[in-house]
Design a protein around this motif. Structure first.
Motif, PDB file in Angstrom:
ATOM      1  N   LEU A  27      11.490  16.410   4.268  1.00 12.15           N
ATOM      2  CA  LEU A  27      10.063  16.238   4.015  1.00 12.15           C
ATOM      3  C   LEU A  27       9.250  17.517   4.218  1.00 12.15           C
ATOM      4  O   LEU A  27       8.396  17.839   3.378  1.00 12.15           O
ATOM      5  N   PRO A  28       9.452  18.289   5.291  1.00 17.15           N
ATOM      6  CA  PRO A  28       8.673  19.541   5.394  1.00 17.15           C
ATOM      7  C   PRO A  28       8.934  20.505   4.240  1.00 17.15           C
ATOM      8  O   PRO A  28       8.008  21.203   3.799  1.00 17.15           O
ATOM      9  N   LEU A  29      10.170  20.549   3.723  1.00 21.92           N
ATOM     10  CA  LEU A  29      10.461  21.412   2.580  1.00 21.92           C
ATOM     11  C   LEU A  29       9.775  20.897   1.317  1.00 21.92           C
ATOM     12  O   LEU A  29       9.231  21.671   0.522  1.00 21.92           O
ATOM     13  N   VAL A  30       9.780  19.574   1.123  1.00 18.67           N
ATOM     14  CA  VAL A  30       9.078  18.982  -0.016  1.00 18.67           C
ATOM     15  C   VAL A  30       7.591  19.315   0.052  1.00 18.67           C
ATOM     16  O   VAL A  30       6.968  19.720  -0.941  1.00 18.67           O
ATOM     17  N   GLU A  31       7.004  19.167   1.223  1.00 18.25           N
ATOM     18  CA  GLU A  31       5.571  19.421   1.348  1.00 18.25           C
ATOM     19  C   GLU A  31       5.261  20.905   1.194  1.00 18.25           C
ATOM     20  O   GLU A  31       4.189  21.260   0.683  1.00 18.25           O
ATOM     21  N   TRP A  32       6.179  21.787   1.589  1.00 15.06           N
ATOM     22  CA  TRP A  32       5.988  23.215   1.319  1.00 15.06           C
ATOM     23  C   TRP A  32       5.972  23.467  -0.188  1.00 15.06           C
ATOM     24  O   TRP A  32       5.118  24.202  -0.693  1.00 15.06           O
ATOM     25  N   CYS A  33       6.906  22.849  -0.905  1.00 16.08           N
ATOM     26  CA  CYS A  33       6.952  23.016  -2.358  1.00 16.08           C
ATOM     27  C   CYS A  33       5.689  22.477  -3.014  1.00 16.08           C
ATOM     28  O   CYS A  33       5.190  23.053  -3.996  1.00 16.08           O
ATOM     29  N   GLN A  34       5.165  21.381  -2.489  1.00 11.87           N
ATOM     30  CA  GLN A  34       3.938  20.810  -3.055  1.00 11.87           C
ATOM     31  C   GLN A  34       2.761  21.774  -2.951  1.00 11.87           C
ATOM     32  O   GLN A  34       1.898  21.808  -3.837  1.00 11.87           O
ATOM     33  N   SER A  35       2.721  22.561  -1.899  1.00  8.50           N
ATOM     34  CA  SER A  35       1.583  23.454  -1.693  1.00  8.50           C
ATOM     35  C   SER A  35       1.846  24.862  -2.224  1.00  8.50           C
ATOM     36  O   SER A  35       0.970  25.723  -2.124  1.00  8.50           O
ATOM     37  N   THR A  36       3.018  25.080  -2.794  1.00  7.01           N
ATOM     38  CA  THR A  36       3.406  26.418  -3.243  1.00  7.01           C
ATOM     39  C   THR A  36       3.214  26.539  -4.746  1.00  7.01           C
ATOM     40  O   THR A  36       3.663  25.671  -5.501  1.00  7.01           O
ATOM     41  N   PRO A  37       2.581  27.600  -5.224  1.00  5.80           N
ATOM     42  CA  PRO A  37       2.327  27.724  -6.667  1.00  5.80           C
ATOM     43  C   PRO A  37       3.610  27.846  -7.473  1.00  5.80           C
ATOM     44  O   PRO A  37       4.644  28.295  -6.975  1.00  5.80           O
ATOM     45  N   ILE A  38       3.519  27.453  -8.731  1.00  9.52           N
ATOM     46  CA  ILE A  38       4.669  27.488  -9.617  1.00  9.52           C
ATOM     47  C   ILE A  38       5.245  28.889  -9.719  1.00  9.52           C
ATOM     48  O   ILE A  38       6.465  29.088  -9.722  1.00  9.52           O
ATOM     49  N   GLU A  97       0.829  -1.193   0.000  1.00 13.20           N
ATOM     50  CA  GLU A  97       0.000   0.000   0.000  1.00 13.20           C
ATOM     51  C   GLU A  97       0.870   1.252   0.000  1.00 13.20           C
ATOM     52  O   GLU A  97       2.025   1.217   0.432  1.00 13.20           O
ATOM     53  N   THR A  98       0.309   2.333  -0.484  1.00 12.24           N
ATOM     54  CA  THR A  98       1.018   3.612  -0.520  1.00 12.24           C
ATOM     55  C   THR A  98       0.533   4.460   0.645  1.00 12.24           C
ATOM     56  O   THR A  98      -0.665   4.753   0.759  1.00 12.24           O
ATOM     57  N   TYR A  99       1.458   4.852   1.530  1.00 15.51           N
ATOM     58  CA  TYR A  99       1.074   5.655   2.686  1.00 15.51           C
ATOM     59  C   TYR A  99       1.369   7.141   2.477  1.00 15.51           C
ATOM     60  O   TYR A  99       0.943   7.988   3.275  1.00 15.51           O
ATOM     61  N   TRP A 100       2.108   7.502   1.409  1.00 10.38           N
ATOM     62  CA  TRP A 100       2.398   8.909   1.078  1.00 10.38           C
ATOM     63  C   TRP A 100       2.634   8.993  -0.411  1.00 10.38           C
ATOM     64  O   TRP A 100       3.265   8.117  -1.001  1.00 10.38           O
ATOM     65  N   ARG A 101       2.126  10.041  -1.036  1.00 13.09           N
ATOM     66  CA  ARG A 101       2.286  10.198  -2.473  1.00 13.09           C
ATOM     67  C   ARG A 101       2.595  11.660  -2.794  1.00 13.09           C
ATOM     68  O   ARG A 101       1.943  12.568  -2.265  1.00 13.09           O
ATOM     69  N   ALA A 102       3.588  11.881  -3.652  1.00 10.21           N
ATOM     70  CA  ALA A 102       3.891  13.239  -4.095  1.00 10.21           C
ATOM     71  C   ALA A 102       2.744  13.768  -4.948  1.00 10.21           C
ATOM     72  O   ALA A 102       2.215  13.058  -5.802  1.00 10.21           O
ATOM     73  N   ASP A 103       2.367  15.001  -4.713  1.00 10.65           N
ATOM     74  CA  ASP A 103       1.326  15.651  -5.514  1.00 10.65           C
ATOM     75  C   ASP A 103       1.779  17.082  -5.776  1.00 10.65           C
ATOM     76  O   ASP A 103       1.653  17.957  -4.921  1.00 10.65           O
ATOM     77  N   LEU A 104       2.323  17.313  -6.963  1.00 11.04           N
ATOM     78  CA  LEU A 104       2.930  18.594  -7.281  1.00 11.04           C
ATOM     79  C   LEU A 104       2.041  19.467  -8.161  1.00 11.04           C
ATOM     80  O   LEU A 104       2.514  20.361  -8.846  1.00 11.04           O
ATOM     81  N   THR A 105       0.725  19.194  -8.143  1.00 10.80           N
ATOM     82  CA  THR A 105      -0.188  20.083  -8.866  1.00 10.80           C
ATOM     83  C   THR A 105      -0.174  21.452  -8.184  1.00 10.80           C
ATOM     84  O   THR A 105      -0.242  21.544  -6.953  1.00 10.80           O
ATOM     85  N   PRO A 106      -0.073  22.530  -8.962  1.00  9.53           N
ATOM     86  CA  PRO A 106       0.156  23.849  -8.360  1.00  9.53           C
ATOM     87  C   PRO A 106      -1.093  24.458  -7.739  1.00  9.53           C
ATOM     88  O   PRO A 106      -2.216  24.237  -8.187  1.00  9.53           O
ATOM     89  N   GLY A 107      -0.858  25.234  -6.674  1.00 11.71           N
ATOM     90  CA  GLY A 107      -1.935  25.999  -6.072  1.00 11.71           C
ATOM     91  C   GLY A 107      -1.995  27.396  -6.666  1.00 11.71           C
ATOM     92  O   GLY A 107      -1.245  27.753  -7.572  1.00 11.71           O
ATOM     93  N   ALA A 108      -2.902  28.213  -6.148  1.00  7.78           N
ATOM     94  CA  ALA A 108      -3.088  29.581  -6.649  1.00  7.78           C
ATOM     95  C   ALA A 108      -2.046  30.514  -6.039  1.00  7.78           C
ATOM     96  O   ALA A 108      -1.695  30.401  -4.860  1.00  7.78           O
TER      97      ALA A 108
END
Length: 622
Positions: free
Chosen positions: A508-519, A218-229
């Motif tokens: 990991l916190p830096l990765v997750e910040w980038c995931q939630s940060t717009p392009i 099973e996958t317990y964490w997945r990268a999601d780099l779709t950009p926010g506003a």
């Protein structure tokens, strides 16, 4: 930092112990400081330890009184905070290690514990309470974990060579894996070159019942780099600086041994050294490498300028052509499978140098993938304009243009020539590791018919078409090129020298910040494109001007000119293995060889990946 191995089988205890011992001996280089074994009916776990934290009492395996046993490879950067939580719940600790924190966190929370770990890890847990084996790999995929089924047995290890040590013979070559490798120069996710040996993916966990072999992944964490506003009111540069400084600090303090840094003349490694100095970490070792004949691409002067500014204890390697080619067989043995990134041997030599002085070295992997640092992504930013302008051009002419244009725009032309307008966005021939098309491979392939590698790559570009093409590129790079090329190289080359590599950009916190940060926040204000804008803002007042203004070079070593010279001296390509001829037609390869002898860069890259398969065959398959 360690290596872990294990197997589930019906062997009697003495044979089980011998086999797991052979597996553990195969990865001695990953942990020369200590070793440990756990035996249970039908199950054996073992580990090698490179002592980084809690040098005196961190011995593994570790076990709870009620029968939960762990072996662990990696480092956990938030283990002190997790330990405090567990102590508040009544858990007692007998060591200062992060291993014991993982053990007790799993005991308290089960497999939900893995999502709470901030670090790099491959974990194996024997839970006697539920009679199962549990494996988990870190969220990003920094540490590898291989798995295999052989008859009624299950095996796992940090490196393939440990699995091979427990098998009665070598498995067959997986033709689809080889076919895809020839296009990518790295092994595709899930596969290895060996049939029957695979990989646990980033952010995945495996549960296997010992009694009947029932298994789930099973996958317990997945990268999601779709950009926010984009929010013009946020100070993205300040947010990044805070996250990055915290990442570097955590990667240095989580060690009871000296820590160093690989230092090129680029922004990523320079930023790490600058951050370490700003945080008050003194006496930092830094390590740089260049090659004879690098000329204008020689980054040693730039690296030296950074080292001098921050007062590091700096070490340099000037690599001769003979040094590089003499190291290739060691590199092949360390990788266990074909690997076509030509910088692997240079990183191996640099790691050997670093291991003379430190046990831990920080490196800049992940920056380009998270912060949009590849110049080809600037073309993506104007992709629609390129396709409107050239979409009417006949495909053969676009193919010709791709060979004539020296910029990264060539990859867009090549994609349009193969798949028409929109092909680049769909991942056709656009992936960063893509080197040889399916049509080009067909000219020299001797194996069975395969599923096109084109289809595999296209599947990686899985975000909806309406999503920004930059996000498509980033998502595909992050889950494939980053994990299977860059991080695999960092792990295998450093551990071959008994050195731990840490990657602060993948905190990991830096990765997750980038995931939630717009392009827009990572490339500049809306309408602009500055690669790694937030990082450039961070280093603007910290690094020397010469480094800030230098062009992006990747890993600028004169490897391909050296390769072309050797090809000309040998009057072409001369295979070194017998197995090579079962898969590759030397006659069909001649057009690529001829272009490589004329210093054609793309042909040299293509032939290099093929040549490394040849060397791998000589070491492992002949």
């Amino acid at each position: 930092m360690c290596g872990i191995v294990g197997l589930i089988c019906a062997d009697p205890p003495d044979r089980l112990a011998r086999r797991v011992g052979a597996m553990n001996a195969a990865i001695l280089h990953r942990g020369p400081d200590d070793a440990g074994v756990h035996l249970a009916p039908g199950l054996a776990l073992a580990m090698r330890r490179l002592a980084i934290i809690d040098l005196s009492t961190g011995h593994q395996p570790m076990q709870t009184p009620d029968g939960v046993t762990i072996v662990f490879n990696g480092e956990i950067y938030n283990f002190q905070a997790l330990r405090a939580e567990l102590e508040a719940k009544g858990y007692a600790f007998h060591t200062r290690s992060d291993t014991e924190v993982i053990l007790n966190l799993y005991h308290a929370e089960g497999t939900a514990a893995f999502a709470r770990l901030n670090g790099m890890f491959a974990v194996a847990i024997h839970d006697a309470r539920s009679d199962e084996l549990i494996l988990a790999r870190d969220q990003i995929g920094i540490k590898p974990l291989y798995i295999a089924e052989h008859q009624d047995e299950f095996l796992f290890a940090s490196e393939i060579k440990a699995i091979l040590a427990a098998l009665p013979g070598r498995p067959a070559i997986d033709p689809q894996a080889l076919w895809d490798y020839l296009s990518l120069r790295f092994m595709a996710p899930d596969r290895t070159i060996w049939a029957g040996i695979g990989k646990l993916g980033p952010g995945q966990l495996l549960r296997r019942k010992l009694a009947d072999g029932r298994q789930t992944i099973e996958t317990y964490w997945r990268a999601d780099l779709t950009p926010g506003a984009f929010d013009p009111g946020r100070d993205y540069a300040r947010e990044f600086a805070d996250q990055f400084l915290a990442a570097v600090d955590s990667h240095i303090v989580a060690a009871d041994v000296p820590v160093g840094a690989f230092l090129s003349g680029g922004l990523d490694s320079g930023a790490i050294v600058a951050a370490a100095s700003e945080l008050g970490h003194r006496d930092l070792h830094s390590f740089s490498i260049s090659g004879d004949g690098a000329g204008a691409d020689d980054e040693l002067p730039l690296a030296r300028a950074v080292a001098e500014r921050f007062g590091t204890r700096h070490h340099e390697i000037r690599m001769a052509q003979a040094d590089y080619f003499d190291a290739l067989d060691d590199v092949v043995r360390a990788f266990d499978e074909p690997y076509g990134d030509a910088t692997g041997a240079a990183l191996y030599l640099l790691s050997r140098k670093a291991s003379d002085h430190v046990k831990v070295a920080m490196s800049g992997e992940g920056s380009d993938e998270l912060l949009l640092g590849y110049t080809r992504q600037a073309d993506l930013a104007t992709l629609a304009k390129v396709e409107r302008r050239y979409g009417h051009v006949p495909r053969p002419l676009l193919g010709l243009a791709a060979r004539l244009v020296s910029s990264d725009r060539a990859s867009i032309f090549r994609a349009m020539a193969e798949g028409g307008p929109g092909a680049y966005r769909r991942g056709m021939a656009a992936h960063i590791g893509w080197t040889i098309s399916d049509a080009e491979k067909a000219a020299f392939w001797r194996g069975p018919n395969m599923v096109p590698s084109f289809d595999l790559v296209q599947g990686w570009y899985s975000l909806p078409d309406c999503v920004n093409p930059l996000a498509q590129s980033q998502q595909a790079d992050f889950g494939t090129w980053l994990v299977e090329d860059l991080l695999m190289k960092a792990d295998k080359m450093a551990m071959a020298a008994s050195l731990e590599t840490r990657v602060p950009f993948l905190h990991l916190p830096l990765v997750e910040w980038c995931q939630s940060t717009p392009i827009e926040a990572r490339i500049g204000s809306p309408g602009q494109f500055r690669t790694k804008a937030v990082l450039r803002d961070f280093v603007a007042t910290r690094l020397p001007d010469a480094v800030l203004n230098a062009p992006k070079r990747g890993f600028p070593l004169p490897i391909f000119p050296w390769f072309a010279e050797r090809l000309r001296d040998a009057r072409g390509y001369v295979p070194v293995s017998r197995e090579f001829h079962n898969w590759i037609s030397l006659e069909g390869l001649q057009p690529i060889v001829a272009r490589a002898c004329r210093n054609d860069r793309r042909a040299l890259e293509q032939l290099w990946g093929i040549a490394m398969f040849d060397r791998w065959c000589a070491v492992y398959a002949d």
